[in-house]
Design a protein around this motif. Structure first.
Motif, PDB file in Angstrom:
ATOM      1  N   GLU A 240      99.440  73.279  70.683  1.00  0.00           N
ATOM      2  CA  GLU A 240     100.555  73.949  71.376  1.00  0.00           C
ATOM      3  C   GLU A 240     100.426  73.481  72.990  1.00  0.00           C
ATOM      4  OE1 GLU A 240     102.939  77.766  72.659  1.00  0.00           O
ATOM      5  OE2 GLU A 240     100.988  78.059  71.636  1.00  0.00           O
ATOM      6  N   GLN A 241      99.080  73.409  73.626  1.00  0.00           N
ATOM      7  CA  GLN A 241      99.058  73.116  74.768  1.00  0.00           C
ATOM      8  C   GLN A 241      98.862  71.240  75.213  1.00  0.00           C
ATOM      9  OE1 GLN A 241      95.488  74.615  75.807  1.00  0.00           O
ATOM     10  NE2 GLN A 241      95.825  76.327  76.694  1.00  0.00           N
ATOM     11  N   VAL A 242      99.169  70.637  74.058  1.00  0.00           N
ATOM     12  CA  VAL A 242      99.511  69.220  74.345  1.00  0.00           C
ATOM     13  C   VAL A 242     100.712  69.186  74.057  1.00  0.00           C
ATOM     14  CG1 VAL A 242      98.871  66.983  73.325  1.00  0.00           C
ATOM     15  CG2 VAL A 242      96.800  68.817  73.762  1.00  0.00           C
ATOM     16  N   ALA A 243     101.392  69.840  73.413  1.00  0.00           N
ATOM     17  CA  ALA A 243     103.059  69.542  73.300  1.00  0.00           C
ATOM     18  C   ALA A 243     103.326  69.584  74.684  1.00  0.00           C
ATOM     19  CB  ALA A 243     103.733  70.738  71.961  1.00  0.00           C
ATOM     20  N   THR A 244     102.808  71.062  75.124  1.00  0.00           N
ATOM     21  CA  THR A 244     103.781  71.110  76.909  1.00  0.00           C
ATOM     22  C   THR A 244     103.447  69.800  77.844  1.00  0.00           C
ATOM     23  OG1 THR A 244     103.109  73.653  76.696  1.00  0.00           O
ATOM     24  CG2 THR A 244     103.815  72.701  79.374  1.00  0.00           C
ATOM     25  N   SER A 245     102.290  69.796  77.674  1.00  0.00           N
ATOM     26  CA  SER A 245     101.680  68.489  78.340  1.00  0.00           C
ATOM     27  C   SER A 245     102.520  67.283  77.716  1.00  0.00           C
ATOM     28  CB  SER A 245     100.378  67.476  78.364  1.00  0.00           C
ATOM     29  OG  SER A 245      99.751  68.704  78.005  1.00  0.00           O
ATOM     30  N   GLN A 246     103.272  67.078  76.695  1.00  0.00           N
ATOM     31  CA  GLN A 246     104.262  65.444  76.751  1.00  0.00           C
ATOM     32  C   GLN A 246     105.504  66.162  76.977  1.00  0.00           C
ATOM     33  OE1 GLN A 246     106.551  65.925  74.199  1.00  0.00           O
ATOM     34  NE2 GLN A 246     106.892  63.807  73.813  1.00  0.00           N
ATOM     35  N   ALA A 247     105.424  67.397  76.818  1.00  0.00           N
ATOM     36  CA  ALA A 247     107.152  67.439  77.273  1.00  0.00           C
ATOM     37  C   ALA A 247     106.942  67.714  79.092  1.00  0.00           C
ATOM     38  CB  ALA A 247     107.280  69.179  77.236  1.00  0.00           C
ATOM     39  N   ASN A 248     105.631  67.576  79.762  1.00  0.00           N
ATOM     40  CA  ASN A 248     105.850  67.190  81.034  1.00  0.00           C
ATOM     41  C   ASN A 248     105.737  66.021  80.882  1.00  0.00           C
ATOM     42  OD1 ASN A 248     105.854  70.146  81.680  1.00  0.00           O
ATOM     43  ND2 ASN A 248     103.675  70.276  81.807  1.00  0.00           N
ATOM     44  N   GLY A 249     104.731  65.333  80.712  1.00  0.00           N
ATOM     45  CA  GLY A 249     105.372  63.228  80.833  1.00  0.00           C
ATOM     46  C   GLY A 249     104.204  62.730  80.998  1.00  0.00           C
ATOM     47  N   VAL A 250     102.580  64.258  80.879  1.00  0.00           N
ATOM     48  CA  VAL A 250     101.618  63.481  81.341  1.00  0.00           C
ATOM     49  C   VAL A 250     101.132  61.952  80.464  1.00  0.00           C
ATOM     50  CG1 VAL A 250      99.779  64.180  80.154  1.00  0.00           C
ATOM     51  CG2 VAL A 250     101.279  65.737  80.878  1.00  0.00           C
ATOM     52  N   GLY A 251     100.854  61.510  81.230  1.00  0.00           N
ATOM     53  CA  GLY A 251     100.200  60.040  80.666  1.00  0.00           C
ATOM     54  C   GLY A 251      98.738  59.742  79.978  1.00  0.00           C
ATOM     55  N   PHE A 252      98.095  60.425  80.154  1.00  0.00           N
ATOM     56  CA  PHE A 252      96.288  60.631  78.909  1.00  0.00           C
ATOM     57  C   PHE A 252      96.244  62.462  79.918  1.00  0.00           C
ATOM     58  CE2 PHE A 252      95.657  59.457  84.122  1.00  0.00           C
ATOM     59  CZ  PHE A 252      94.188  60.173  83.828  1.00  0.00           C
ATOM     60  N   ALA A 253      95.260  62.552  78.937  1.00  0.00           N
ATOM     61  CA  ALA A 253      93.948  63.631  78.712  1.00  0.00           C
ATOM     62  C   ALA A 253      93.341  63.685  79.626  1.00  0.00           C
ATOM     63  CB  ALA A 253      94.757  64.703  77.537  1.00  0.00           C
ATOM     64  N   GLU A 254      93.270  64.313  80.297  1.00  0.00           N
ATOM     65  CA  GLU A 254      91.349  64.598  80.503  1.00  0.00           C
ATOM     66  C   GLU A 254      90.341  65.499  80.124  1.00  0.00           C
ATOM     67  OE1 GLU A 254      91.245  63.089  84.895  1.00  0.00           O
ATOM     68  OE2 GLU A 254      91.568  65.171  84.991  1.00  0.00           O
ATOM     69  N   PHE A 255      89.329  64.955  79.606  1.00  0.00           N
ATOM     70  CA  PHE A 255      88.803  65.794  78.679  1.00  0.00           C
ATOM     71  C   PHE A 255      89.001  67.006  77.817  1.00  0.00           C
ATOM     72  CE2 PHE A 255      87.293  64.999  84.043  1.00  0.00           C
ATOM     73  CZ  PHE A 255      86.471  64.143  83.296  1.00  0.00           C
ATOM     74  N   PRO A 256      90.297  67.107  76.891  1.00  0.00           N
ATOM     75  CA  PRO A 256      90.179  67.642  75.907  1.00  0.00           C
ATOM     76  C   PRO A 256      89.393  68.181  75.369  1.00  0.00           C
ATOM     77  CG  PRO A 256      90.706  65.461  74.558  1.00  0.00           C
ATOM     78  CD  PRO A 256      90.519  64.888  76.765  1.00  0.00           C
ATOM     79  N   THR A 257      89.628  69.901  74.762  1.00  0.00           N
ATOM     80  CA  THR A 257      88.062  70.544  74.243  1.00  0.00           C
ATOM     81  C   THR A 257      87.953  71.145  73.396  1.00  0.00           C
ATOM     82  OG1 THR A 257      89.520  72.322  74.665  1.00  0.00           O
ATOM     83  CG2 THR A 257      88.238  71.657  76.490  1.00  0.00           C
ATOM     84  N   THR A 258      88.973  70.063  72.482  1.00  0.00           N
ATOM     85  CA  THR A 258      88.667  70.963  70.943  1.00  0.00           C
ATOM     86  C   THR A 258      89.749  69.209  70.213  1.00  0.00           C
ATOM     87  OG1 THR A 258      90.717  71.314  70.944  1.00  0.00           O
ATOM     88  CG2 THR A 258      89.437  73.058  71.011  1.00  0.00           C
ATOM     89  N   VAL A 259      89.441  68.638  69.135  1.00  0.00           N
ATOM     90  CA  VAL A 259      89.536  67.757  68.064  1.00  0.00           C
ATOM     91  C   VAL A 259      90.860  68.217  67.517  1.00  0.00           C
ATOM     92  CG1 VAL A 259      89.506  66.972  65.265  1.00  0.00           C
ATOM     93  CG2 VAL A 259      86.781  67.290  66.540  1.00  0.00           C
ATOM     94  N   GLU A 260      91.637  69.241  67.795  1.00  0.00           N
ATOM     95  CA  GLU A 260      92.295  69.686  67.269  1.00  0.00           C
ATOM     96  C   GLU A 260      93.118  68.530  68.659  1.00  0.00           C
ATOM     97  OE1 GLU A 260      95.343  74.352  68.355  1.00  0.00           O
ATOM     98  OE2 GLU A 260      93.359  73.803  67.158  1.00  0.00           O
TER      99      GLU A 260
END
Length: 380
Positions: A240-260
């Motif tokens: 869900e948090q990643v979906a929000t990041s995508q909606a915000n236009g995030v280009g890369f994710a720093e240090f995701p904390t889970t495999v999910e």
């Protein structure tokens, strides 16, 4: 920028192969790559060492460590910036996005005051005066749990070399600090808080997030667009948090904390960045997912040195062993971060790109830097 420099008799790390050859740099740019064991007159004989692109660092706290070597110790900034720049050059980093926090808290034991605008002025002035060895851009770490985020972001403009704005939500009990014990250990050591002060600090952050979190996140997204900066997420934990990041236009994710979260990033086309210390140590100091686990699952795109600059090169060679593919591993610290930061002029050994190159010898599975060139100038 120097005249002509040729590095010959080297194992060139190209995008999909390692070949014996030479690299010629002329007027700061790579002018020629030749596959051959011939050593031209006047060339530097690399004696079979690896030659690879200069490292591209998207997230390092190193400049903060230099300006504040201990809590409440404000070191002379020009001296700190020059030492920081020289340290990065000595580890093979030729492009850096210096992380500076924006968003402050002005009261309580957990207070931290604004500094980014002033420090950025000093960094840009040092760059303009030719005092720095490598290429510097700004990475503004937008602290959602703060009092003054939007005011501090508004102080930056399009000419400030802001390449990245990252959304940092350090609300206790989620993301990086789901485990409050880990947060307490970190904060108590850094800020010297007792139990009561820590509880007050946690309560204050939770209150700030409740009152200002939505406004700050939306505002930071807009400010990143105004500055034409790449937007990054930080410590995404759930799909869900990643979906929000995508909606915000995030280009890369720093240090995701889970495999999910990493799998969700892959599904949404968001590049995954993990920390070199995590990979080298075999796990996260906060108890989150191990970088090696994501690497083995094919969910790792970019490595950052985070808080240990020398870790970047070492992690790439360790990743090369995990994947049995050195070019793929080197791309995580060169081509991939350059692409994520929209830098098309570096990150590869290719004619027409910047003459940022490293000479590296491997000894007992450890890379030893034997030379660093930034735009053709030897800097380490």
């Amino acid at each position: 920028m120097s005249g002509v420099q040729c590095l010959a008799n080297a194992r060139l790390v190209l995008p999909d192969a390692v070949v014996t050859g030479s690299v010629t740099i002329q007027q700061g740019m790579i002018s020629e790559i030749v596959e051959s064991d011939h050593i031209p007159t006047g060339a530097l004989d690399c004696e079979g060492d690896f030659v690879l692109p200069g490292l591209v660092e998207l997230h390092t706290d190193n400049v903060e460590r230099h300006i504040e070597p201990r809590p409440e110790v404000d070191w002379p900034h020009l001296s700190a910036l020059i030492a920081h720049d020289a340290e990065l050059a000595s580890t093979g980093i030729t492009t850096v996005f210096d992380a500076m926090r924006v968003g402050s808290i002005h009261s309580g034991k957990g207070r931290y005051l604004d500094y980014a605008r002033g420090l950025a002025n000093e960094l840009l002035a040092a760059r303009a005066q030719g005092l720095l060895k490598i290429s510097h851009f700004l990475h503004l770490r937008a602290e959602i749990c703060s009092e003054t985020l939007l005011e501090e972001l508004a102080a930056f403009g399009p000419d400030d070399r802001v390449g990245i704005v990252s959304l940092m939500d350090h609300t206790p009990g989620q993301r990086q600090f789901r485990d409050l014990t880990a947060l307490k250990t970190y904060v108590a050591k850094k800020r010297g808080m007792n139990d009561a002060e820590f509880e007050a600090h946690v309560a204050n952050l939770i209150d700030l997030q409740a009152r200002l979190g939505t406004q700050h996140e939306a505002g930071a997204v807009q400010e990143a667009r105004r500055l034409n900066a790449v937007l990054a997420s930080h410590d995404d934990t759930t799909a869900e948090q990643v979906a929000t990041s995508q909606a915000n236009g995030v280009g890369f994710a720093e240090f995701p904390t889970t495999v999910e979260a990493a799998e969700a990033c892959r599904a949404h086309g968001i590049a995954v960045m993990m920390g070199a210390p995590n990979l080298i140590r075999g796990g996260s100091h906060s108890g989150n997912v191990a970088a090696a686990e994501l690497a083995k699952a094919g969910l790792l795109d970019i490595i950052s040195s985070d808080y240990v600059p020398s870790a970047l090169l070492l992690s790439a060679f360790q990743l090369g062993q995990i994947w049995n593919d050195l070019p793929r591993a080197i791309a995580t610290v060169t081509a991939n971060p350059a692409r994520a930061a929209r830098l098309s002029d570096r990150g590869l050994l290719k004619p027409g790109l910047r003459g940022d190159v490293l000479r590296v010898r491997e000894l007992n599975n450890t890379p030893l830097l034997r030379g660093v060139w930034s735009q053709g100038e030897r800097v380490a």
